[in-house]
Design an enzyme around this catalytic site. Structure first.
Site, mmCIF file in Angstrom:
data_model
loop_
_atom_site.group_PDB
_atom_site.id
_atom_site.type_symbol
_atom_site.label_atom_id
_atom_site.label_comp_id
_atom_site.label_asym_id
_atom_site.label_seq_id
_atom_site.Cartn_x
_atom_site.Cartn_y
_atom_site.Cartn_z
ATOM 1 N N TYR A 133 -5.660 10.477 10.914
ATOM 2 C CA TYR A 133 -4.912 10.877 12.114
ATOM 3 C C TYR A 133 -5.246 12.304 12.528
ATOM 4 O O TYR A 133 -5.378 12.601 13.713
ATOM 5 C CB TYR A 133 -3.401 10.723 11.893
ATOM 6 C CG TYR A 133 -2.980 9.288 11.713
ATOM 7 C CD1 TYR A 133 -2.277 8.886 10.580
ATOM 8 C CD2 TYR A 133 -3.312 8.326 12.658
ATOM 9 C CE1 TYR A 133 -1.902 7.558 10.403
ATOM 10 C CE2 TYR A 133 -2.940 6.999 12.482
ATOM 11 C CZ TYR A 133 -2.244 6.626 11.355
ATOM 12 O OH TYR A 133 -1.890 5.317 11.190
ATOM 13 N N TYR A 176 -2.697 -1.043 10.526
ATOM 14 C CA TYR A 176 -3.174 -1.565 9.242
ATOM 15 C C TYR A 176 -4.458 -2.358 9.414
ATOM 16 O O TYR A 176 -4.611 -3.128 10.354
ATOM 17 C CB TYR A 176 -2.106 -2.482 8.631
ATOM 18 C CG TYR A 176 -2.556 -3.178 7.362
ATOM 19 C CD1 TYR A 176 -2.894 -4.537 7.369
ATOM 20 C CD2 TYR A 176 -2.660 -2.482 6.160
ATOM 21 C CE1 TYR A 176 -3.310 -5.177 6.210
ATOM 22 C CE2 TYR A 176 -3.077 -3.116 4.989
ATOM 23 C CZ TYR A 176 -3.392 -4.466 5.022
ATOM 24 O OH TYR A 176 -3.809 -5.093 3.862
ATOM 25 N N GLY A 182 -13.453 1.092 7.268
ATOM 26 C CA GLY A 182 -14.707 1.823 7.430
ATOM 27 C C GLY A 182 -15.644 1.223 8.470
ATOM 28 O O GLY A 182 -16.826 1.545 8.516
ATOM 29 N N GLU A 228 6.345 22.230 13.131
ATOM 30 C CA GLU A 228 7.580 22.607 13.848
ATOM 31 C C GLU A 228 8.851 22.369 13.042
ATOM 32 O O GLU A 228 9.926 22.767 13.474
ATOM 33 C CB GLU A 228 7.668 21.840 15.181
ATOM 34 C CG GLU A 228 6.562 22.222 16.160
ATOM 35 C CD GLU A 228 6.631 21.448 17.470
ATOM 36 O OE1 GLU A 228 7.686 20.861 17.781
ATOM 37 O OE2 GLU A 228 5.604 21.435 18.189
ATOM 38 N N TYR A 280 0.844 -1.205 0.000
ATOM 39 C CA TYR A 280 0.000 0.000 0.000
ATOM 40 C C TYR A 280 0.874 1.248 0.000
ATOM 41 O O TYR A 280 0.554 2.242 -0.657
ATOM 42 C CB TYR A 280 -0.914 -0.028 1.229
ATOM 43 C CG TYR A 280 -1.698 1.236 1.474
ATOM 44 C CD1 TYR A 280 -1.237 2.220 2.356
ATOM 45 C CD2 TYR A 280 -2.920 1.463 0.835
ATOM 46 C CE1 TYR A 280 -1.966 3.378 2.588
ATOM 47 C CE2 TYR A 280 -3.655 2.618 1.065
ATOM 48 C CZ TYR A 280 -3.168 3.571 1.950
ATOM 49 O OH TYR A 280 -3.890 4.716 2.175
#
Lengths: 171, 173
Positions: free
Chosen positions: B139, B94, B101, B151, B26
């Site tokens: 995330y 993963y 979903g 940063e 992936y």
């Protein structure tokens, strides 16, 4: 200048704490440092330490104006790459300003690499701020590569309320 | 869909290895995976394990066409911040495509956070590829901060010949 690189001991935690603050000041974030000498003693010198440390020490005749002979340190721990296996992460590398340019930083980093490889690691990873050109140049000159620039990996963090919510399954 | 999040056992290493390769595929870097399920077993189930792993398992009636019930994993380990103390780093997260979903990824990540909090960790850290928008969005939706963007943190690495050379230059005494 003569110097020794050796494993840190419990007694070194006071100096490590001092130098952590000096490094944080250099990185312009000294108000971010929350851990104390006591935390370092408990976390680094218990049965299952969370980190390991090495110290650079100079002979008495080269002590700093404040009387310090411990003039640099590196703090590291073991991590894991699901692709490559065991790895070592160098969390901090620091040499007091007046002792730079003498090979101490390089010696500390090399020692971490040597110890890591002895433990079966095939990567040494660490992070640098992109504006810290002096450090970036130093590291790149030693043969490392910039994983963020070359491969596009971004460092992400959850802390505070975000971490709380995540842990409670609320986010 | 029903699923369970549980700690991995040595017997799961073959499935973890399979899913590591699926994840690297992936990420378009399947040729980068060098470790075997035997190494995973050695490093994750020894006295001082290098990592911990959680597995997402579905009941038999939902197994994949290849017969897998272990459909997701999170691999993590403890790190240390000289500013904040103990932290947890999530190396991999993963879920097999056909099981996405359904809240499995979120449950895995929450479980890592929970284990981390129980160990008094102040932070959960991870890395994401900048082009991986679905993961980045996932995330950010969990309130993760992108430290590279905000940063300027860059991850640097020594490996291969560069690491050998660096190690050879260490002081002998």
């Amino acid at each position: 200048m003569d110097f020794t690189i050796r494993a840190a001991t419990l007694e070194d935690c006071k100096d490590i704490s001092r130098m952590i603050l000096e490094l944080a000041e250099y990185e312009k974030v000294s108000d971010h440092v929350k851990i104390t000498q006591r935390d370092l003693e408990q976390d680094g010198f218990s049965k299952n330490p969370f980190f390991h440390g090495i110290i650079a020490e100079v002979p008495e005749q080269h002590r700093s104006k404040d009387g310090h002979t411990k003039v640099g340190y590196s703090l590291y721990f073991y991590t894991y790459s699901s692709w490559k296996g065991r790895a070592v992460y160098m969390e901090d590398l620091y040499v007091m300003p007046e002792y730079r340019g003498k090979g101490i930083g390089k010696a500390l980093m090399s020692k971490v690499a040597q110890l890591g490889m002895a433990a079966g690691c095939n990567q040494l990873n660490f992070a640098v701020l992109d504006w810290n050109k002096a450090s970036l140049d130093f590291y790149l000159s030693q043969g490392c590569f910039d994983v963020t620039a070359d491969m596009g990996y971004h460092c992400m963090r959850c802390e505070g309320a975000a971490l709380e919510n995540l842990a409670q399954g609320d986010s | 869909m029903d699923f369970t999040i549980r700690a991995a056992t040595p017997e799961d290493c073959k499935d973890i290895s399979r899913m590591i390769i699926e994840l690297s595929d992936y990420e378009k870097m399947a040729d980068q995976v060098k470790i075997s399920h035997e190494e995973l077993k050695r490093d994750g189930f020894c006295q001082n394990p290098f990592y911990q792993c959680l597995i997402a398992e579905v009941p038999e009636e939902h197994k994949t066409k290849d017969g897998h019930v272990n459909v997701g994993y999170a691999l993590f380990f403890y790190t240390y911040s000289t500013w904040k103390g103990k932290c947890v780093y999530m190396e991999d997260l993963y879920v097999m495509p056909e099981f996405r979903g359904k809240g499995i990824g979120k449950a895995l990540m929450s479980s890592v956070a929970k284990v981390g909090k129980e160990q008094q960790c102040a932070r959960l850290q991870l890395s994401v590829l900048d082009w991986n928008t679905p993961s980045m969005d996932f995330y950010i939706a969990r309130d993760a901060q992108d430290l590279t963007k905000s940063e300027g943190w860059h991850l640097l690495r020594f490996d291969g010949a560069a690491l050998d050379k660096l190690a050879e230059e260490a002081p002998k005494k």
